[in-house]
Write an enzyme that holds these catalytic residues in place. Structure first.
Site, mmCIF file in Angstrom:
data_model
loop_
_atom_site.group_PDB
_atom_site.id
_atom_site.type_symbol
_atom_site.label_atom_id
_atom_site.label_comp_id
_atom_site.label_asym_id
_atom_site.label_seq_id
_atom_site.Cartn_x
_atom_site.Cartn_y
_atom_site.Cartn_z
ATOM 1 N N ASP A 101 0.861 -1.152 -0.112
ATOM 2 C CA ASP A 101 -0.089 0.066 -0.163
ATOM 3 C C ASP A 101 0.861 1.214 0.099
ATOM 4 O OD1 ASP A 101 -2.078 -1.581 0.093
ATOM 5 O OD2 ASP A 101 -2.281 -1.448 2.366
ATOM 6 N N TYR A 102 0.283 2.446 -0.292
ATOM 7 C CA TYR A 102 0.945 3.705 -0.190
ATOM 8 C C TYR A 102 1.470 4.033 1.101
ATOM 9 C CZ TYR A 102 1.017 8.794 -1.262
ATOM 10 O OH TYR A 102 1.539 10.061 -1.550
#
Ligand code: URA
Length: 233
Positions: A101-102
């Site tokens: 994820d970011y």
């Protein structure tokens, strides 16, 4: 050769991602858009992806990056966010294997070897991914037991995970969680199924491959031994 296999041998992306590019109409063969996945490519065909000609690459590249928070695991981002390729500047076309994820950091593999990328990303191969996780509060033994037996969150089932308690202080608990599925937001959703929140998430290992002392944003080539280990999984 089947078009998705051909594109991944050109280092465009994994075979599955190449299928998405094909059905999205980004691929031309001999100047014509091709959206049929059953298309075969012959030696004298010319193939373009998003307007750029591609050809099978010669050298295989295997890289480990310590992905920092604040970047996406794609080759380019239409929202203009930083991508993992901003940290690995090479003339060759490489792409990330799977996703973090970011706001997740840690061990990310990048390669142009579509066969290995597919193998590592496919859930049926049960590749072990180890995460260091900081969780709000102090999960009870019963909660840890639920993670070990497999939980459901948002209608999605998560397979049993290996869970170790590492430490607990300041109303935060550090766990080491090993999973094999590679589902989207896997760890966050598993923790959320307990009614808790992930405060920090870092991937520290993929099978025997450990992040070690690589600093955030740094990368290195895998050794031949490491590549052989991954290929033999
Ligand atoms: N699990 C998550 O929730 N996020 C990641 O980035 C990786 C595993």
């Amino acid at each position: 050769m089947r078009i998705n296999k051909y594109l991944s041998s050109c280092g465009v992306a994994s075979r599955r991602k190449c299928e998405e590019l094909i059905t999205a109409g980004k691929v031309r063969v001999n100047g014509k858009v091709v959206t049929e996945l059953a298309t075969d490519i012959k030696d004298d065909d010319s193939v373009e992806v998003s307007g750029k000609y591609v050809a099978p690459t010669q050298r295989s590249i295997y890289i480990m990056l310590n992905k920092p928070k604040g970047c996406v695991c794609t080759v380019s981002d239409d929202k203009g966010r930083k991508t993992v390729l901003d940290f690995v500047k090479l003339p060759d076309r490489i792409y990330p294997v799977g996703r973090l994820d970011y706001d997740t950091e840690g061990l990310l593999l990048l390669t142009n070897d579509g066969t290995l990328a597919n193998k590592l990303a496919h859930p049926s191969n049960m590749v072990k991914k180890v995460y260091s996780v900081r969780v709000e509060g102090e999960p009870t033994d019963a909660e840890i037991g639920r993670l070990r037996s497999g939980v459901t969150f948002g209608g999605v089932k998560y397979a049993p995970a290996q869970v170790k308690r590492v430490s607990c202080d300041n109303n935060e608990t550090k766990l080491e969680i090993t999973v094999t599925e590679g589902k989207n937001h896997e760890i966050k959703n598993m923790i959320e199924s307990l009614g808790r929140r992930v405060l920090f998430l870092k991937r520290v290992a993929i099978e025997g491959l450990r992040l070690g002392g690589l600093s955030r944003g740094e990368w290195r080539y895998l050794t031949p031994r490491e590549v052989d280990m991954l290929k033999s999984l």
